[in-house]
Design a protein around this motif. Structure first.
Motif, PDB file in Angstrom:
ATOM      1  N   ASP A  69     -18.102 -57.327 120.853  1.00  0.00           N
ATOM      2  CA  ASP A  69     -19.028 -57.892 121.916  1.00  0.00           C
ATOM      3  C   ASP A  69     -20.317 -57.014 122.092  1.00  0.00           C
ATOM      4  N   ASN A  70     -20.698 -56.041 121.060  1.00  0.00           N
ATOM      5  CA  ASN A  70     -21.714 -54.980 121.357  1.00  0.00           C
ATOM      6  C   ASN A  70     -22.447 -55.210 120.069  1.00  0.00           C
ATOM      7  N   VAL A  71     -23.754 -55.686 120.091  1.00  0.00           N
ATOM      8  CA  VAL A  71     -24.736 -55.697 118.891  1.00  0.00           C
ATOM      9  C   VAL A  71     -25.758 -54.657 119.112  1.00  0.00           C
ATOM     10  N   VAL A  72     -26.326 -54.146 118.307  1.00  0.00           N
ATOM     11  CA  VAL A  72     -27.419 -53.170 118.405  1.00  0.00           C
ATOM     12  C   VAL A  72     -28.280 -53.417 117.159  1.00  0.00           C
ATOM     13  N   THR A  73     -29.544 -53.527 117.386  1.00  0.00           N
ATOM     14  CA  THR A  73     -30.331 -53.738 116.069  1.00  0.00           C
ATOM     15  C   THR A  73     -31.556 -52.963 116.073  1.00  0.00           C
ATOM     16  N   ALA A  74     -32.041 -52.545 114.999  1.00  0.00           N
ATOM     17  CA  ALA A  74     -33.368 -51.667 115.253  1.00  0.00           C
ATOM     18  C   ALA A  74     -34.041 -52.107 113.687  1.00  0.00           C
ATOM     19  N   TRP A  75     -35.419 -52.621 113.769  1.00  0.00           N
ATOM     20  CA  TRP A  75     -36.058 -53.066 112.663  1.00  0.00           C
ATOM     21  C   TRP A  75     -35.034 -54.111 112.044  1.00  0.00           C
ATOM     22  N   ALA A  76     -34.727 -55.063 112.656  1.00  0.00           N
ATOM     23  CA  ALA A  76     -33.891 -56.290 112.000  1.00  0.00           C
ATOM     24  C   ALA A  76     -32.550 -55.620 111.182  1.00  0.00           C
ATOM     25  N   THR A  77     -32.369 -54.552 111.540  1.00  0.00           N
ATOM     26  CA  THR A  77     -31.084 -53.927 110.911  1.00  0.00           C
ATOM     27  C   THR A  77     -29.846 -53.798 112.051  1.00  0.00           C
ATOM     28  N   THR A  78     -28.731 -54.212 111.789  1.00  0.00           N
ATOM     29  CA  THR A  78     -27.698 -54.199 112.602  1.00  0.00           C
ATOM     30  C   THR A  78     -26.928 -52.763 112.409  1.00  0.00           C
ATOM     31  N   LEU A  79     -26.844 -51.923 113.589  1.00  0.00           N
ATOM     32  CA  LEU A  79     -26.298 -50.630 113.489  1.00  0.00           C
ATOM     33  C   LEU A  79     -24.858 -50.767 113.756  1.00  0.00           C
ATOM     34  N   ASN A  80     -24.151 -49.708 113.262  1.00  0.00           N
ATOM     35  CA  ASN A  80     -22.704 -49.816 113.234  1.00  0.00           C
ATOM     36  C   ASN A  80     -22.136 -49.280 114.640  1.00  0.00           C
ATOM     37  N   VAL A  81     -21.102 -49.889 115.361  1.00  0.00           N
ATOM     38  CA  VAL A  81     -20.694 -49.442 116.569  1.00  0.00           C
ATOM     39  C   VAL A  81     -19.617 -48.542 116.365  1.00  0.00           C
ATOM     40  N   LEU A  82     -19.821 -47.153 116.622  1.00  0.00           N
ATOM     41  CA  LEU A  82     -18.546 -46.263 116.323  1.00  0.00           C
ATOM     42  C   LEU A  82     -17.695 -46.100 117.586  1.00  0.00           C
ATOM     43  N   SER A  83     -18.119 -45.992 118.606  1.00  0.00           N
ATOM     44  CA  SER A  83     -17.185 -46.172 119.746  1.00  0.00           C
ATOM     45  C   SER A  83     -17.843 -46.792 120.930  1.00  0.00           C
ATOM     46  N   VAL A  84     -16.986 -47.358 121.946  1.00  0.00           N
ATOM     47  CA  VAL A  84     -17.781 -47.969 123.111  1.00  0.00           C
ATOM     48  C   VAL A  84     -16.632 -47.611 124.395  1.00  0.00           C
ATOM     49  N   SER A  85     -17.151 -47.396 125.773  1.00  0.00           N
ATOM     50  CA  SER A  85     -16.620 -47.347 126.844  1.00  0.00           C
ATOM     51  C   SER A  85     -17.451 -48.098 127.809  1.00  0.00           C
ATOM     52  N   SER A  86     -16.932 -48.204 128.934  1.00  0.00           N
ATOM     53  CA  SER A  86     -17.814 -48.910 130.051  1.00  0.00           C
ATOM     54  C   SER A  86     -19.080 -48.228 130.274  1.00  0.00           C
ATOM     55  N   THR A  87     -19.211 -47.130 130.110  1.00  0.00           N
ATOM     56  CA  THR A  87     -20.532 -46.389 130.334  1.00  0.00           C
ATOM     57  C   THR A  87     -21.194 -45.811 129.320  1.00  0.00           C
ATOM     58  N   GLN A  88     -20.527 -45.812 128.053  1.00  0.00           N
ATOM     59  CA  GLN A  88     -21.303 -45.286 126.753  1.00  0.00           C
ATOM     60  C   GLN A  88     -20.879 -46.095 125.439  1.00  0.00           C
ATOM     61  N   LEU A  89     -22.312 -46.363 124.703  1.00  0.00           N
ATOM     62  CA  LEU A  89     -22.108 -46.890 123.475  1.00  0.00           C
ATOM     63  C   LEU A  89     -22.641 -46.081 122.233  1.00  0.00           C
ATOM     64  N   VAL A  90     -21.688 -45.766 121.345  1.00  0.00           N
ATOM     65  CA  VAL A  90     -22.062 -44.848 120.552  1.00  0.00           C
ATOM     66  C   VAL A  90     -22.503 -45.667 119.093  1.00  0.00           C
ATOM     67  N   VAL A  91     -23.804 -45.500 118.552  1.00  0.00           N
ATOM     68  CA  VAL A  91     -24.004 -46.522 117.047  1.00  0.00           C
ATOM     69  C   VAL A  91     -24.746 -45.557 116.191  1.00  0.00           C
TER      70      VAL A  91
END
Length: 323
Positions: A69-91
Motif C-alpha cells: 500500500d506504500n508507493v514512493v517515487t523520485a524522478w519518476a523512479t519507484t523506490l523499494n520499500v524496505l520496511s514499514v510501521s505505522s510511524t516510519q517508512l524506510v525506502v
C-alpha cells in the motif's frame, strides 16, 4: 469609489498568485516544506541529504503497514520499500537510480489513502574513486604509480576537507590536495615506507581506499611499482678542485670525497673510476637517499688523469693526480 475598490481587490489577487507560484528551493532541513498533495503524512526524514543508494527513513504517519500500500517515487523512479510501521517508512532507490546528484528532486509518498510530497530532497554526489589519472613525477603521463611519487586520482563526490586515504591499509599523513568539483582530483605523495627493491621493472598492485568526511568510502586497485624512480643529477668533489699532488695528499692523510646527488639513490647504483689506477664499486647506501658519497683514497694510486663516473650515465667528474 466602486472602481477603486475593484482595482484594490484585483491587485491583492495578483500578489497572492505571485506568491503561490514562487517555487524557489530552500536548504533541505529534514522537514517537508509543502507539496501539491501534502497531508502532513511526512514530518521528517533521515538522512536529510542522502546518497542515491542510502536507505531513507520517512517519519510521520499513520502509514499503512502493508508494504504493497506504500508507493514512493523520485524522478519518476519507484523506490523499494524496505520496511514499514505505522510511524516510519524506510525506502531505498534501486541501483539504476541516477538523480541529478548535487541537486534536488521531489519525493512523492503515497500510503493507503494518504499522500504527501517532499518538494526539495537534496542528493549527495556519489563517492567514486575512478582511476589513477597521472603520476605527476613522470613527464609523459607516467604510470604505474611508484613509491615516493606524487600521484593524482580522478573521481567525484570528494569532500573538500576531512578526507582520508589508505594505501594497503596504511594511513597517508602527508599533504593532500582535493579538488571538490564534480569531476574532482585527489593528489598526494606515496610514502617511501612502501618502497622496496632496486629493480624498477618490478610491478605489483596497490589497494587504495578513500573516505569522505561523512564516512562514505570507495576503493580502487592500481598497478604499483614498489621500486622508486632513481634519478642521478650530478657528482661534485667536496672542497672542489681538479689537480692534486699525490705527495701532498698522502703526506696529510687526505682522501678525495665525492658527493653523488639526485633522488632516491639505490645502494646498487654502480660507479667507475677510470685512469692509471682504475677501480669500481656501488653507492652502498640504504633507504633511497638523495645523496651518497664515494671516497677515493690516493695512497696507492699512480699519477695521471682520472674520471669518476656513474656507470651507464654521462655524469662524471674529471681530475688529475700529479707526483
Amino acid at each position: 469609489m466602486k472602481h477603486s475598490i475593484f482595482v484594490t481587490i484585483s491587485f491583492a489577487l495578483i500578489l497572492i498568485g505571485c506568491e503561490k507560484d514562487d517555487n524557489t528551493p530552500t536548504s533541505s532541513s529534514g522537514v517537508p516544506t509543502g507539496g501539491t498533495n501534502g497531508t502532513g503524512l511526512i514530518t521528517s526524514w533521515s538522512p536529510v541529504k542522502p546518497y542515491p543508494d542510502d536507505a531513507i527513513t520517512l517519519t510521520g504517519g499513520p502509514f499503512s503497514t502493508d508494504p504493497a500500500d506504500n508507493v514512493v517515487t523520485a524522478w519518476a523512479t519507484t523506490l523499494n520499500v524496505l520496511s514499514v510501521s505505522s510511524t516510519q517508512l524506510v525506502v531505498q532507490a534501486p541501483s539504476t537510480f541516477i538523480p541529478f546528484t548535487g541537486g534536488y528532486s521531489n519525493l512523492i509518498v503515497t500510503s493507503g489513502n494518504n499522500a504527501d510530497t517532499i518538494p526539495y530532497l537534496y542528493w549527495k554526489r556519489p563517492m567514486n574513486l575512478q582511476f589513477l589519472q597521472d603520476n605527476l613525477d613522470q613527464t609523459f603521463s607516467g604510470q604505474p604509480a611508484r613509491a615516493g611519487d606524487s600521484v593524482e586520482f580522478q573521481g567525484h563526490g570528494f569532500t573538500p576537507s576531512g578526507m582520508s586515504v589508505l594505501l594497503d591499509n596504511i594511513p597517508m599523513t602527508g599533504p593532500m590536495s582535493i579538488d571538490s568539483s564534480y569531476y574532482g582530483q585527489l593528489r598526494f605523495r606515496i610514502p617511501l615506507s612502501l618502497a622496496s627493491g632496486y629493480d624498477e621493472s618490478t610491478l605489483t598492485t596497490l589497494f587504495v581506499s578513500a573516505t569522505n568526511a561523512d564516512g562514505r568510502t570507495d576503493t580502487l586497485t592500481i598497478p604499483f611499482a614498489p621500486t622508486p624512480d632513481m634519478r642521478l643529477n650530478g657528482i661534485e668533489l667536496i672542497g672542489g678542485g681538479s689537480v692534486f699532488s699525490l705527495a701532498q695528499l698522502n703526506g696529510g692523510g687526505q682522501v678525495l670525497n665525492f658527493r653523488v646527488y639526485g633522488r632516491y639513490l639505490f645502494a646498487t647504483a654502480p660507479w667507475t673510476l677510470t685512469g692509471p689506477s682504475p677501480t669500481n664499486g656501488t653507492l652502498g647506501v640504504g633507504g633511497y637517499p638523495n645523496e651518497a658519497f664515494v671516497v677515493v683514497n690516493p695512497v696507492s694510486m699512480s699519477p695521471g688523469t682520472y674520471s669518476l663516473s656513474m656507470s651507464g650515465t654521462f655524469i662524471n667528474y674529471g681530475f688529475t693526480l700529479t707526483p
